[in-house]
Structures are given as C-alpha cells and as structure tokens.
Design a protein around this motif. Structure first.
Motif, PDB file in Angstrom:
ATOM      1  N   PHE A  20      11.282   4.989   2.053  1.00  0.00           N
ATOM      2  CA  PHE A  20      11.671   3.989   3.042  1.00  0.00           C
ATOM      3  C   PHE A  20      12.563   4.573   4.137  1.00  0.00           C
ATOM      4  O   PHE A  20      12.724   3.965   5.190  1.00  0.00           O
ATOM      5  CB  PHE A  20      12.330   2.792   2.368  1.00  0.00           C
ATOM      6  CG  PHE A  20      11.328   1.841   1.793  1.00  0.00           C
ATOM      7  CD1 PHE A  20      10.611   0.975   2.598  1.00  0.00           C
ATOM      8  CD2 PHE A  20      11.068   1.832   0.430  1.00  0.00           C
ATOM      9  CE1 PHE A  20       9.675   0.116   2.082  1.00  0.00           C
ATOM     10  CE2 PHE A  20      10.124   0.969  -0.105  1.00  0.00           C
ATOM     11  CZ  PHE A  20       9.425   0.114   0.728  1.00  0.00           C
ATOM     12  N   SER A  32       1.290  -3.033   6.396  1.00  0.00           N
ATOM     13  CA  SER A  32       2.118  -1.974   6.943  1.00  0.00           C
ATOM     14  C   SER A  32       2.075  -0.808   5.960  1.00  0.00           C
ATOM     15  O   SER A  32       2.295  -1.011   4.766  1.00  0.00           O
ATOM     16  CB  SER A  32       3.549  -2.487   7.107  1.00  0.00           C
ATOM     17  OG  SER A  32       4.437  -1.423   7.277  1.00  0.00           O
ATOM     18  N   ARG A  34       3.535   2.998   5.034  1.00  0.00           N
ATOM     19  CA  ARG A  34       4.599   3.972   5.255  1.00  0.00           C
ATOM     20  C   ARG A  34       4.338   5.114   4.287  1.00  0.00           C
ATOM     21  O   ARG A  34       4.011   4.891   3.133  1.00  0.00           O
ATOM     22  CB  ARG A  34       5.947   3.326   4.961  1.00  0.00           C
ATOM     23  CG  ARG A  34       7.130   4.212   5.224  1.00  0.00           C
ATOM     24  CD  ARG A  34       8.418   3.482   4.937  1.00  0.00           C
ATOM     25  NE  ARG A  34       8.630   2.357   5.820  1.00  0.00           N
ATOM     26  CZ  ARG A  34       9.334   2.426   6.961  1.00  0.00           C
ATOM     27  NH1 ARG A  34       9.886   3.546   7.318  1.00  0.00           N
ATOM     28  NH2 ARG A  34       9.489   1.359   7.704  1.00  0.00           N
ATOM     29  N   VAL A  51       3.860  -3.419  -2.177  1.00  0.00           N
ATOM     30  CA  VAL A  51       4.965  -4.351  -2.003  1.00  0.00           C
ATOM     31  C   VAL A  51       4.463  -5.633  -1.349  1.00  0.00           C
ATOM     32  O   VAL A  51       3.735  -5.591  -0.352  1.00  0.00           O
ATOM     33  CB  VAL A  51       6.063  -3.736  -1.105  1.00  0.00           C
ATOM     34  CG1 VAL A  51       7.191  -4.711  -0.895  1.00  0.00           C
ATOM     35  CG2 VAL A  51       6.567  -2.444  -1.683  1.00  0.00           C
ATOM     36  N   SER A  53       6.384  -9.285  -0.163  1.00  0.00           N
ATOM     37  CA  SER A  53       7.714  -9.858   0.002  1.00  0.00           C
ATOM     38  C   SER A  53       7.891 -11.191  -0.713  1.00  0.00           C
ATOM     39  O   SER A  53       7.056 -12.091  -0.613  1.00  0.00           O
ATOM     40  CB  SER A  53       7.994 -10.056   1.493  1.00  0.00           C
ATOM     41  OG  SER A  53       9.186 -10.750   1.674  1.00  0.00           O
ATOM     42  N   ARG A  63       2.234 -13.585  -5.194  1.00  0.00           N
ATOM     43  CA  ARG A  63       2.549 -12.169  -4.975  1.00  0.00           C
ATOM     44  C   ARG A  63       1.676 -11.279  -5.848  1.00  0.00           C
ATOM     45  O   ARG A  63       1.134 -10.266  -5.384  1.00  0.00           O
ATOM     46  CB  ARG A  63       4.026 -11.891  -5.271  1.00  0.00           C
ATOM     47  CG  ARG A  63       4.969 -12.513  -4.286  1.00  0.00           C
ATOM     48  CD  ARG A  63       6.378 -11.973  -4.432  1.00  0.00           C
ATOM     49  NE  ARG A  63       6.955 -12.128  -5.756  1.00  0.00           N
ATOM     50  CZ  ARG A  63       7.604 -13.206  -6.193  1.00  0.00           C
ATOM     51  NH1 ARG A  63       7.740 -14.256  -5.389  1.00  0.00           N
ATOM     52  NH2 ARG A  63       8.111 -13.254  -7.407  1.00  0.00           N
ATOM     53  N   LYS A  67      -1.053  -8.405  -4.699  1.00  0.00           N
ATOM     54  CA  LYS A  67      -0.924  -7.036  -5.194  1.00  0.00           C
ATOM     55  C   LYS A  67      -2.182  -6.601  -5.943  1.00  0.00           C
ATOM     56  O   LYS A  67      -2.615  -5.461  -5.817  1.00  0.00           O
ATOM     57  CB  LYS A  67       0.308  -6.899  -6.093  1.00  0.00           C
ATOM     58  CG  LYS A  67       1.605  -6.902  -5.313  1.00  0.00           C
ATOM     59  CD  LYS A  67       2.772  -6.492  -6.174  1.00  0.00           C
ATOM     60  CE  LYS A  67       3.333  -7.672  -6.910  1.00  0.00           C
ATOM     61  NZ  LYS A  67       4.603  -7.365  -7.606  1.00  0.00           N
ATOM     62  N   CYS A  95       3.456   3.756   0.732  1.00  0.00           N
ATOM     63  CA  CYS A  95       3.843   2.370   0.469  1.00  0.00           C
ATOM     64  C   CYS A  95       2.898   1.453   1.231  1.00  0.00           C
ATOM     65  O   CYS A  95       2.781   1.546   2.450  1.00  0.00           O
ATOM     66  CB  CYS A  95       5.279   2.130   0.914  1.00  0.00           C
ATOM     67  SG  CYS A  95       5.776   0.412   0.731  1.00  0.00           S
ATOM     68  N   ASN A  97       2.530  -2.241   2.210  1.00  0.00           N
ATOM     69  CA  ASN A  97       3.376  -3.427   2.298  1.00  0.00           C
ATOM     70  C   ASN A  97       2.579  -4.555   2.950  1.00  0.00           C
ATOM     71  O   ASN A  97       2.124  -4.405   4.091  1.00  0.00           O
ATOM     72  CB  ASN A  97       4.626  -3.099   3.121  1.00  0.00           C
ATOM     73  CG  ASN A  97       5.656  -4.183   3.052  1.00  0.00           C
ATOM     74  OD1 ASN A  97       5.457  -5.213   2.422  1.00  0.00           O
ATOM     75  ND2 ASN A  97       6.768  -3.959   3.719  1.00  0.00           N
ATOM     76  N   TYR A  98       2.409  -5.655   2.246  1.00  0.00           N
ATOM     77  CA  TYR A  98       1.721  -6.814   2.809  1.00  0.00           C
ATOM     78  C   TYR A  98       2.744  -7.654   3.567  1.00  0.00           C
ATOM     79  O   TYR A  98       3.714  -8.133   2.984  1.00  0.00           O
ATOM     80  CB  TYR A  98       1.058  -7.645   1.708  1.00  0.00           C
ATOM     81  CG  TYR A  98       0.270  -8.798   2.273  1.00  0.00           C
ATOM     82  CD1 TYR A  98      -0.971  -8.580   2.836  1.00  0.00           C
ATOM     83  CD2 TYR A  98       0.782 -10.084   2.284  1.00  0.00           C
ATOM     84  CE1 TYR A  98      -1.691  -9.619   3.384  1.00  0.00           C
ATOM     85  CE2 TYR A  98       0.073 -11.123   2.830  1.00  0.00           C
ATOM     86  CZ  TYR A  98      -1.166 -10.887   3.381  1.00  0.00           C
ATOM     87  OH  TYR A  98      -1.876 -11.918   3.944  1.00  0.00           O
ATOM     88  N   ILE A  99       2.529  -7.831   4.883  1.00  0.00           N
ATOM     89  CA  ILE A  99       3.504  -8.536   5.713  1.00  0.00           C
ATOM     90  C   ILE A  99       2.983  -9.860   6.248  1.00  0.00           C
ATOM     91  O   ILE A  99       3.668 -10.513   7.031  1.00  0.00           O
ATOM     92  CB  ILE A  99       3.975  -7.644   6.886  1.00  0.00           C
ATOM     93  CG1 ILE A  99       2.788  -7.183   7.714  1.00  0.00           C
ATOM     94  CG2 ILE A  99       4.781  -6.477   6.372  1.00  0.00           C
ATOM     95  CD1 ILE A  99       3.177  -6.433   8.962  1.00  0.00           C
TER      96      ILE A  99
END
Length: 127
Positions: A20, A32, A34, A51, A53, A63, A67, A95, A97-99
């Motif tokens: 991160f 997203s 990373r 991930v 949120s 969630r 995932k 990573c 990341n679901y935003i």
C-alpha cells in the motif's frame, strides 16, 4: 494451471503495508489494482490480496460474494500475467481492490479485471 492456492495469497502484514506504500497503481472502474515488484521469494510470480471495502458494503455476505467473484475471475485470467513475469524473472505483490458501490455482474467485472490485468502486464513488460 487454473488454481488459486494458499501460497498465491498475500497474508503477511509487513508485505501488505509495503504494497500500500507503493505508487504503482491502475484504476479500471470498479477495480483498482496496486502492485509492488519484490524479490523472488516463492514458486508463484504473483501474490494477490483481494479487498472489498466495509464502508461500501456493510453486510459481510455482499463483501464475500464480490471477493468470490474477483477470485474466480483472477484465477481464470492470470496466465498472461504469469507468463510475462516468468519471462522477466520478476515477482510482484498485487492488490485487487473493488471500489464500486453496487454488487457487480460477473461479465462486467470480468471485463474490468481483464483490462486492468492487461495494463499491469504491459506496464511490467515495458519496464
């Protein structure tokens, strides 16, 4: 080789904090990505962290569903990324990341993740 084993998952807190802190990032809404290039430490060229949120999805069921979808899509589409990394003899931590704000459909999420993985692959191939 469409598996997703425990050794492919990123679990170490120190490695996650380094990930991160990395500035290498792509945004392909609603995903997203990373990543961080690391020393060759395992049999797998990529270790993945997925991930979703808690701020956007209060219910754990939602969630976990997202995932599960992301894991399945990554598992079936990771071959190109693996081949590029093996050619370069590089390992990365990644990573996903679901935003997004709503529960996605499989096909739209698959298109987004494929595009994002393609961006990472081309970025790593050029460096």
């Amino acid at each position: 080789m469409q598996t997703f084993k425990k050794q492919e998952r990123l679990c170490n807190k120190k490695q996650i904090s380094h990930l991160f802190a990395s500035k290498d990032m792509f945004l392909e809404y609603p995903i997203s990505l990373r990543w961080n290039v690391v020393e060759n430490e395992s049999h797998f060229p990529v270790k993945v962290l997925i991930v979703v949120s808690k701020k956007n999805f209060k219910r754990a069921v939602d969630r976990n569903r997202i995932k599960r979808l992301l894991r399945e899509i990554y598992r079936t589409n990771k071959q190109e990324l693996f081949s590029t990394l093996k050619e370069k003899d590089v390992c990365i931590h990644l990573c996903i990341n679901y935003i997004g704000k709503e529960i996605p459909e499989f096909h739209s999420l698959e298109l987004s993740l494929k595009k994002a993985l393609q961006k990472v692959t081309t970025s790593l191939a050029n460096s």
